[in-house]
Write a protein that holds these residues in place. Structure first.
Motif, PDB file in Angstrom:
ATOM      1  N   ALA A   1       1.137  -1.049  -0.270  1.00 35.39           N
ATOM      2  CA  ALA A   1       0.411   0.078   0.296  1.00 35.39           C
ATOM      3  C   ALA A   1       0.846   1.554   0.167  1.00 35.39           C
ATOM      4  O   ALA A   1       0.368   2.158   0.330  1.00 35.39           O
ATOM      5  CB  ALA A   1      -0.929  -0.040   0.788  1.00 35.39           C
ATOM      6  N   PHE A   2       2.226   1.422  -0.783  1.00 37.53           N
ATOM      7  CA  PHE A   2       2.916   2.323  -0.229  1.00 37.53           C
ATOM      8  C   PHE A   2       3.055   2.989  -1.842  1.00 37.53           C
ATOM      9  O   PHE A   2       3.124   2.063  -2.473  1.00 37.53           O
ATOM     10  CB  PHE A   2       4.457   1.608   0.110  1.00 37.53           C
ATOM     11  N   THR A   3       2.694   4.265  -1.792  1.00 38.86           N
ATOM     12  CA  THR A   3       2.513   5.215  -2.886  1.00 38.86           C
ATOM     13  C   THR A   3       3.663   6.392  -2.658  1.00 38.86           C
ATOM     14  O   THR A   3       3.433   6.809  -1.593  1.00 38.86           O
ATOM     15  CB  THR A   3       1.377   5.552  -3.174  1.00 38.86           C
ATOM     16  N   GLU A   4       3.992   6.605  -3.726  1.00 42.35           N
ATOM     17  CA  GLU A   4       5.106   7.801  -3.884  1.00 42.35           C
ATOM     18  C   GLU A   4       5.141   8.493  -5.018  1.00 42.35           C
ATOM     19  O   GLU A   4       5.001   7.337  -6.333  1.00 42.35           O
ATOM     20  CB  GLU A   4       6.821   6.918  -4.224  1.00 42.35           C
ATOM     21  N   LYS A   5       4.962   9.394  -4.749  1.00 44.78           N
ATOM     22  CA  LYS A   5       4.679  10.835  -6.331  1.00 44.78           C
ATOM     23  C   LYS A   5       6.478  10.446  -6.958  1.00 44.78           C
ATOM     24  O   LYS A   5       7.146  11.794  -6.073  1.00 44.78           O
ATOM     25  CB  LYS A   5       4.039  11.882  -5.493  1.00 44.78           C
ATOM     26  N   ARG A   6       5.920  10.837  -8.685  1.00 41.75           N
ATOM     27  CA  ARG A   6       7.487  11.569  -8.289  1.00 41.75           C
ATOM     28  C   ARG A   6       7.281  12.539 -10.032  1.00 41.75           C
ATOM     29  O   ARG A   6       6.573  11.925 -11.020  1.00 41.75           O
ATOM     30  CB  ARG A   6       8.293  10.187  -9.141  1.00 41.75           C
ATOM     31  N   GLY A   7       6.746  13.792  -9.486  1.00 40.16           N
ATOM     32  CA  GLY A   7       6.322  14.196 -10.852  1.00 40.16           C
ATOM     33  C   GLY A   7       4.832  14.380 -11.190  1.00 40.16           C
ATOM     34  O   GLY A   7       3.932  14.196 -10.671  1.00 40.16           O
ATOM     35  N   ARG A   8       4.865  13.313 -12.447  1.00 37.88           N
ATOM     36  CA  ARG A   8       2.959  13.360 -12.726  1.00 37.88           C
ATOM     37  C   ARG A   8       2.962  11.482 -12.563  1.00 37.88           C
ATOM     38  O   ARG A   8       1.792  11.329 -13.005  1.00 37.88           O
ATOM     39  CB  ARG A   8       2.866  13.425 -14.208  1.00 37.88           C
ATOM     40  N   ILE A   9       3.470  11.530 -12.344  1.00 40.15           N
ATOM     41  CA  ILE A   9       4.104   9.504 -11.676  1.00 40.15           C
ATOM     42  C   ILE A   9       3.911   9.342 -10.599  1.00 40.15           C
ATOM     43  O   ILE A   9       4.450   9.879  -9.823  1.00 40.15           O
ATOM     44  CB  ILE A   9       4.997   8.669 -12.469  1.00 40.15           C
ATOM     45  N   LEU A  10       3.045   8.774 -10.302  1.00 41.59           N
ATOM     46  CA  LEU A  10       2.157   7.630  -8.887  1.00 41.59           C
ATOM     47  C   LEU A  10       2.929   6.113  -8.729  1.00 41.59           C
ATOM     48  O   LEU A  10       2.235   5.602  -9.419  1.00 41.59           O
ATOM     49  CB  LEU A  10       0.794   8.219  -8.551  1.00 41.59           C
ATOM     50  N   LEU A  11       3.726   6.052  -7.631  1.00 40.20           N
ATOM     51  CA  LEU A  11       4.404   4.527  -8.070  1.00 40.20           C
ATOM     52  C   LEU A  11       3.402   4.134  -7.144  1.00 40.20           C
ATOM     53  O   LEU A  11       3.437   4.470  -5.440  1.00 40.20           O
ATOM     54  CB  LEU A  11       6.152   4.443  -6.863  1.00 40.20           C
ATOM     55  N   SER A  12       3.047   2.762  -7.417  1.00 44.03           N
ATOM     56  CA  SER A  12       2.167   2.206  -5.960  1.00 44.03           C
ATOM     57  C   SER A  12       3.376   0.873  -5.722  1.00 44.03           C
ATOM     58  O   SER A  12       3.237  -0.405  -6.745  1.00 44.03           O
ATOM     59  CB  SER A  12       1.219   1.825  -7.041  1.00 44.03           C
ATOM     60  N   ARG A  13       3.425   0.478  -4.744  1.00 43.14           N
ATOM     61  CA  ARG A  13       4.455  -0.699  -4.292  1.00 43.14           C
ATOM     62  C   ARG A  13       3.261  -1.651  -3.667  1.00 43.14           C
ATOM     63  O   ARG A  13       2.930  -1.341  -3.017  1.00 43.14           O
ATOM     64  CB  ARG A  13       5.617  -0.209  -3.505  1.00 43.14           C
ATOM     65  N   GLY A  14       3.713  -2.785  -4.022  1.00 43.01           N
ATOM     66  CA  GLY A  14       3.224  -3.996  -3.458  1.00 43.01           C
ATOM     67  C   GLY A  14       1.589  -4.295  -3.572  1.00 43.01           C
ATOM     68  O   GLY A  14       0.941  -4.360  -3.231  1.00 43.01           O
ATOM     69  N   MET A  15       0.592  -3.941  -4.915  1.00 40.57           N
ATOM     70  CA  MET A  15      -0.452  -3.457  -5.772  1.00 40.57           C
ATOM     71  C   MET A  15      -1.378  -5.038  -5.331  1.00 40.57           C
ATOM     72  O   MET A  15      -0.574  -5.329  -6.227  1.00 40.57           O
ATOM     73  CB  MET A  15      -0.702  -2.109  -6.089  1.00 40.57           C
ATOM     74  N   PRO A  16      -2.058  -5.336  -4.650  1.00 40.76           N
ATOM     75  CA  PRO A  16      -2.533  -6.999  -4.795  1.00 40.76           C
ATOM     76  C   PRO A  16      -3.446  -6.153  -6.466  1.00 40.76           C
ATOM     77  O   PRO A  16      -4.530  -5.405  -6.862  1.00 40.76           O
ATOM     78  CB  PRO A  16      -3.218  -6.999  -3.613  1.00 40.76           C
ATOM     79  N   VAL A  17      -3.510  -7.554  -6.829  1.00 37.82           N
ATOM     80  CA  VAL A  17      -4.018  -7.636  -8.048  1.00 37.82           C
ATOM     81  C   VAL A  17      -4.980  -9.090  -8.115  1.00 37.82           C
ATOM     82  O   VAL A  17      -4.620  -9.904  -7.698  1.00 37.82           O
ATOM     83  CB  VAL A  17      -3.477  -7.130  -9.167  1.00 37.82           C
ATOM     84  N   LYS A  18      -5.928  -9.056  -8.580  1.00 35.26           N
ATOM     85  CA  LYS A  18      -6.533 -10.067  -9.308  1.00 35.26           C
ATOM     86  C   LYS A  18      -7.619 -10.641 -10.496  1.00 35.26           C
ATOM     87  O   LYS A  18      -7.801  -9.415 -11.005  1.00 35.26           O
ATOM     88  CB  LYS A  18      -7.873 -10.503  -7.554  1.00 35.26           C
ATOM     89  N   SER A  19      -8.022 -11.377 -11.408  1.00 32.19           N
ATOM     90  CA  SER A  19      -8.830 -11.402 -12.375  1.00 32.19           C
ATOM     91  C   SER A  19      -9.724 -12.867 -12.025  1.00 32.19           C
ATOM     92  O   SER A  19      -9.588 -13.287 -11.440  1.00 32.19           O
ATOM     93  CB  SER A  19      -7.716 -11.986 -13.572  1.00 32.19           C
ATOM     94  N   GLU A  20     -11.873 -12.142 -12.169  1.00 28.99           N
ATOM     95  CA  GLU A  20     -12.703 -12.945 -11.862  1.00 28.99           C
ATOM     96  C   GLU A  20     -12.448 -13.917 -13.353  1.00 28.99           C
ATOM     97  O   GLU A  20     -13.079 -14.717 -12.519  1.00 28.99           O
ATOM     98  CB  GLU A  20     -13.694 -11.495 -11.421  1.00 28.99           C
ATOM     99  N   ARG A  21     -12.242 -13.449 -14.378  1.00 26.71           N
ATOM    100  CA  ARG A  21     -12.088 -14.343 -15.060  1.00 26.71           C
ATOM    101  C   ARG A  21     -11.339 -15.462 -15.453  1.00 26.71           C
ATOM    102  O   ARG A  21     -11.370 -16.082 -15.338  1.00 26.71           O
ATOM    103  CB  ARG A  21     -12.150 -13.620 -16.557  1.00 26.71           C
ATOM    104  N   LEU A  22      -9.742 -15.094 -15.758  1.00 29.56           N
ATOM    105  CA  LEU A  22      -8.698 -15.724 -15.092  1.00 29.56           C
ATOM    106  C   LEU A  22      -9.199 -16.521 -13.603  1.00 29.56           C
ATOM    107  O   LEU A  22      -7.898 -17.774 -13.515  1.00 29.56           O
ATOM    108  CB  LEU A  22      -7.108 -15.230 -14.898  1.00 29.56           C
ATOM    109  N   LYS A  23      -9.318 -16.080 -12.652  1.00 28.92           N
ATOM    110  CA  LYS A  23      -9.389 -16.925 -11.524  1.00 28.92           C
ATOM    111  C   LYS A  23      -7.915 -17.050 -10.802  1.00 28.92           C
ATOM    112  O   LYS A  23      -7.316 -17.996 -10.620  1.00 28.92           O
ATOM    113  CB  LYS A  23      -9.598 -18.636 -11.431  1.00 28.92           C
ATOM    114  N   LEU A  24      -7.402 -15.729 -11.205  1.00 28.53           N
ATOM    115  CA  LEU A  24      -5.916 -15.736 -10.711  1.00 28.53           C
ATOM    116  C   LEU A  24      -6.068 -14.635  -9.283  1.00 28.53           C
ATOM    117  O   LEU A  24      -6.273 -13.505  -9.641  1.00 28.53           O
ATOM    118  CB  LEU A  24      -5.628 -14.983 -11.985  1.00 28.53           C
ATOM    119  N   SER A  25      -5.086 -14.246  -8.347  1.00 26.59           N
ATOM    120  CA  SER A  25      -4.740 -13.684  -7.833  1.00 26.59           C
ATOM    121  C   SER A  25      -3.230 -13.261  -7.363  1.00 26.59           C
ATOM    122  O   SER A  25      -2.176 -14.509  -7.386  1.00 26.59           O
ATOM    123  CB  SER A  25      -5.677 -13.607  -6.386  1.00 26.59           C
TER     124      SER A  25
END
Ligand code: SF4
Length: 218
Positions: A52-76
């Motif tokens: 959940a760490f987010t850092e701002k560098r100019g116009r870019i936000l860096l999101s580290r350790g973002m949880p992701v999942k796909s219901e279609r693929l049943k992947l997380s």
């Protein structure tokens, strides 16, 4: 299997590309062995992941350790780093003003791999992110610690097809509880599961034949 019941862990796809038996030993049989390569790899990921760490560098936000999942693929799973690049034709992100393009960057130790496992891993992350944010993500990157360079990976239709097909096979094997037989290959030399898998003992040929087979493949 992830905590989401019938979801598989996204990171398993890199094992699957490396060797289907390796994936089954780790994800079906819950066996794992470290070697120097995997230990280095874990350390590098721990340095990048900061949930959940987010850092701002100019116009870019860096999101580290973002949880992701796909219901279609049943992947997380979790993305090492997702760059959110401010752009008027991007997508909205919850809790943020403006719109963003989404650009995942996976961190790996070493150099670009020949097996394609890193590319598959990145593509699986992108398929999850596209579904979550309802957007198209045409490319991402893999950063290699040894070369200190990013490899830009175009997410082609062919790559998407291969990854979707592999995930479908993984689910099928998981349901059947099927661990493929040993198929000695060059990758066995650097595989942390070698002692558990025992490729020379479980294959039909002799150890000498195994070495010859591997060298000939090379
Ligand atoms: S030792 Fe070889 S066959 Fe066994 S899991 Fe590793 S790569 Fe696969």
């Amino acid at each position: 299997m992830s905590d989401d019941g019938d979801y598989l862990l996204l990171s398993g796809i890199k094992h699957y590309k490396f060797c289907r038996r390796r994936w089954a030993l780790v994800h079906l049989e819950q066996q794992w062995a470290e070697n120097a390569l995997t230990t280095d790899g874990h350390l590098m990921h721990e340095m990048v992941h900061d949930t959940a760490f987010t850092e701002k560098r100019g116009r870019i936000l860096l999101s580290r350790g973002m949880p992701v999942k796909s219901e279609r693929l049943k992947l997380s799973g979790v993305c090492d780093m997702v760059e959110l690049i401010k752009s008027s034709d991007g997508v909205s992100i919850s809790g943020r003003t403006g719109k963003y393009h989404i650009y995942p960057v996976e961190y790996k130790r070493g150099r670009p791999d020949e097996s394609g496992a890193d590319t598959w891993h990145l593509c699986a992350q992108i398929l999850c992110l596209e579904e979550m944010f309802v957007t198209d993500i045409p490319e991402g990157a893999v950063y290699y610690g040894e070369t200190r360079k990013r490899l830009v990976v175009p997410i082609t239709d062919e790559l998407r097809y291969e990854v979707r097909a592999a995930v479908s096979e993984m689910h099928e094997m998981f349901q059947r509880g099927h661990t493929p037989r040993v198929k000695p290959q060059k990758a066995c030399f650097s595989c942390s599961m070698r002692e558990i898998c025992k490729p020379t003992l479980l294959s039909r040929g002799s150890a000498k034949g195994y070495i010859r087979e591997v060298l000939e493949e090379d």
